[in-house]
Scaffold this active site. Structure first.
Site, PDB file in Angstrom:
ATOM      1  N   SER A 216       0.796  -1.216   0.000  1.00  0.00           N
ATOM      2  CA  SER A 216       0.000   0.000   0.000  1.00  0.00           C
ATOM      3  C   SER A 216       0.835   1.275   0.000  1.00  0.00           C
ATOM      4  O   SER A 216       0.360   2.312  -0.442  1.00  0.00           O
ATOM      5  CB  SER A 216      -0.997   0.004   1.153  1.00  0.00           C
ATOM      6  OG  SER A 216      -0.397  -0.392   2.343  1.00  0.00           O
TER       7      SER A 216
ATOM      8  N   HIS B 152      -5.476  -3.542  -2.844  1.00  0.00           N
ATOM      9  CA  HIS B 152      -5.186  -2.579  -3.905  1.00  0.00           C
ATOM     10  C   HIS B 152      -5.079  -3.230  -5.287  1.00  0.00           C
ATOM     11  O   HIS B 152      -4.848  -2.541  -6.273  1.00  0.00           O
ATOM     12  CB  HIS B 152      -3.876  -1.835  -3.626  1.00  0.00           C
ATOM     13  CG  HIS B 152      -3.908  -1.035  -2.369  1.00  0.00           C
ATOM     14  ND1 HIS B 152      -4.508   0.199  -2.283  1.00  0.00           N
ATOM     15  CD2 HIS B 152      -3.450  -1.308  -1.128  1.00  0.00           C
ATOM     16  CE1 HIS B 152      -4.389   0.658  -1.056  1.00  0.00           C
ATOM     17  NE2 HIS B 152      -3.748  -0.238  -0.330  1.00  0.00           N
TER      18      HIS B 152
ATOM     19  N   LYS C 254     -11.902   0.453  -1.774  1.00  0.00           N
ATOM     20  CA  LYS C 254     -10.947   1.008  -2.729  1.00  0.00           C
ATOM     21  C   LYS C 254     -11.542   0.948  -4.146  1.00  0.00           C
ATOM     22  O   LYS C 254     -12.476   1.672  -4.420  1.00  0.00           O
ATOM     23  CB  LYS C 254      -9.613   0.307  -2.547  1.00  0.00           C
ATOM     24  CG  LYS C 254      -9.014   0.860  -1.263  1.00  0.00           C
ATOM     25  CD  LYS C 254      -7.986   0.088  -0.577  1.00  0.00           C
ATOM     26  CE  LYS C 254      -7.635   0.831   0.719  1.00  0.00           C
ATOM     27  NZ  LYS C 254      -7.131  -0.027   1.763  1.00  0.00           N
TER      28      LYS C 254
END
Ligand SMILES: *Cc1c(COP(=O)(O)O)cnc(C)c1O
Length: 394
Positions: A184, A212, A244
């Site tokens: 991240s 992610h 996300k």
């Protein structure tokens, strides 16, 4: 107002933190989330959101959310094991089984809770949890909560991982290797083929947190597995979040029947918490459809990433080796990172200023994240601002 008996020592720690340039502050956003935001009253072009595909404000997702809130209410009323698990939650779990290619899926209310829950639910005292040093805080915390022995290896260093596996003597007990799929703070991708092969050789389980990667990596957005072209049945456990690329909220763990049933029995952050609102699950279902069908969002994001990297290179800036939406610009010194971040902000650009202890000492950085809703012009403007600001700051 009553103060704590040790209030003055808290206040002096706060003052120290402020003096070191490490003070964290909450700012208030006015209006919509997105690339253009108003923070503390000031309009900003934002490069720090994780809404990588620009889905958070998508009309289909909002419509699904409102429709289900009208039908089922807002709060889910109870934990999943009582009456909180609605048909909508079940539909989302089923859809994620298809999407991930795993046998079963379990929803959690946030990624932080999912990571605490999956490690704590599976591991206990005497077991071993082996983690990449740069793993997300929630994975490290999950390891601690489980009371298993915590072992770390230097970032993405597969020969050191193997040494740890040998030392762990995995024939003699349970051992789980845990890694971010996309890191991240660095934006790089886990060397998954080697990690899986080593874990298999040494009889260790594997958990990948693809917060992610899902939605972003691979032609179909299936994350780091698709990036490495690895079949889903080679990976025992994958965890993903919805806050996300999916643009909603919450998280899931996907694995085989035995793992999921074990988590339902033993995972404290699943058992002892209220189910996420069904309206959010409905919104995530709508977003999953968009993730699967609107390939142009990933393609546009990739084009913006390439544009940013090329432009930064032309400015003589050193970026990390990242092909993901996370593009860190390491400045090293905390004060310089804070100064540059502040100067960008004065010009109306918002980027993450990441300082120790979130990243190692000497590795303070600007963390630029790109989204499919940025335009080419937005990226050019950021590059121009970086050029101006770094010139002055040096
Ligand atoms: C954001 C993030 C989480 C936490 O997810 P939330 O849903 O925000 O709690 C976990 N792991 C990684 C790698 C993340 O980036």
């Amino acid at each position: 107002m009553a103060s704590l008996p040790w209030s003055s020592s808290l206040a002096s720690a706060l003052a120290d933190r402020q003096a070191a340039g490490r003070y964290r502050r909450v700012r208030t956003r006015l209006g919509a989330q997105g690339v253009n935001v108003v923070l503390d009253g000031k309009p900003m072009l934002s490069f720090c959101s994780n809404d990588y595909l620009g889905l958070a404000t998508h009309p289909n997702i909002k419509k699904a959310f409102i429709g289900t809130a009208n039908a089922e209410g807002v709060g889910s009323g109870a934990a999943h094991l009582l009456s909180g698990h609605s048909r909508t939650h079940q539909q989302l779990e089923n859809a994620l089984v298809e999407f991930t290619g795993q046998q079963r899926v379990l929803l959690f209310s946030s990624g932080y809770q999912a990571n605490l829950g999956v490690i704590d639910g599976l591991m206990s005292r005497g077991d071993k949890v082996i983690q990449d040093k740069l793993n997300h805080a929630s994975l490290l915390d999950g390891g601690r909560l489980s009371e298993a022995t915590q072992v770390r290896y230097p970032h993405a260093d597969m020969s050191r991982l193997e040494r740890r596996l040998v030392q762990a003597d995995t024939a003699d007990g349970r051992c789980l290797v845990v890694s971010d799929g996309v890191f991240s703070m660095d934006g790089d991708i886990v060397p998954l083929p080697e990690l899986l092969a080593l874990s298999k050789k040494h009889h260790a389980g594997v958990l990948i947190d693809d917060a992610h990667g899902l939605g972003v990596l691979g032609a179909k957005g299936k994350g780091c597995l698709e990036h490495w072209q690895i079949e889903s049945d080679s990976l025992p456990i994958v965890m993903g979040t919805f806050g996300k690329a999916f643009g909603t909220a919450g998280a899931f763990v996907a694995a085989d029947e035995v793992v999921i049933e074990t988590l339902i029995q033993q995972s404290r952050t699943f058992v002892y918490t209220t189910a996420q609102p069904a309206a959010i699950a409905a919104a995530t279902l709508a977003s999953l459809k968009l993730v699967e069908t609107e390939h142009w969002r990933r393609e546009k994001l990739q084009a913006l990433i390439q544009q940013f990297r090329l432009g930064a290179k032309e400015l003589g800036l050193t970026l990390m080796d990242s092909m993901t939406a996370i593009q860190p610009l390491v400045l090293g010194d905390v004060e310089q990172a804070v100064r540059v971040g502040k100067a960008l902000e004065d010009k109306g650009f918002l980027v993450g200023v990441i300082r120790p202890p979130t990243v190692p000492e000497g590795a303070a950085r600007l963390r630029v994240t790109l989204s499919a809703t940025h335009t080419e012009q937005d990226v050019n403007q950021l590059l121009d601002a970086l050029e101006a600001v770094l010139c002055i700051a040096q």
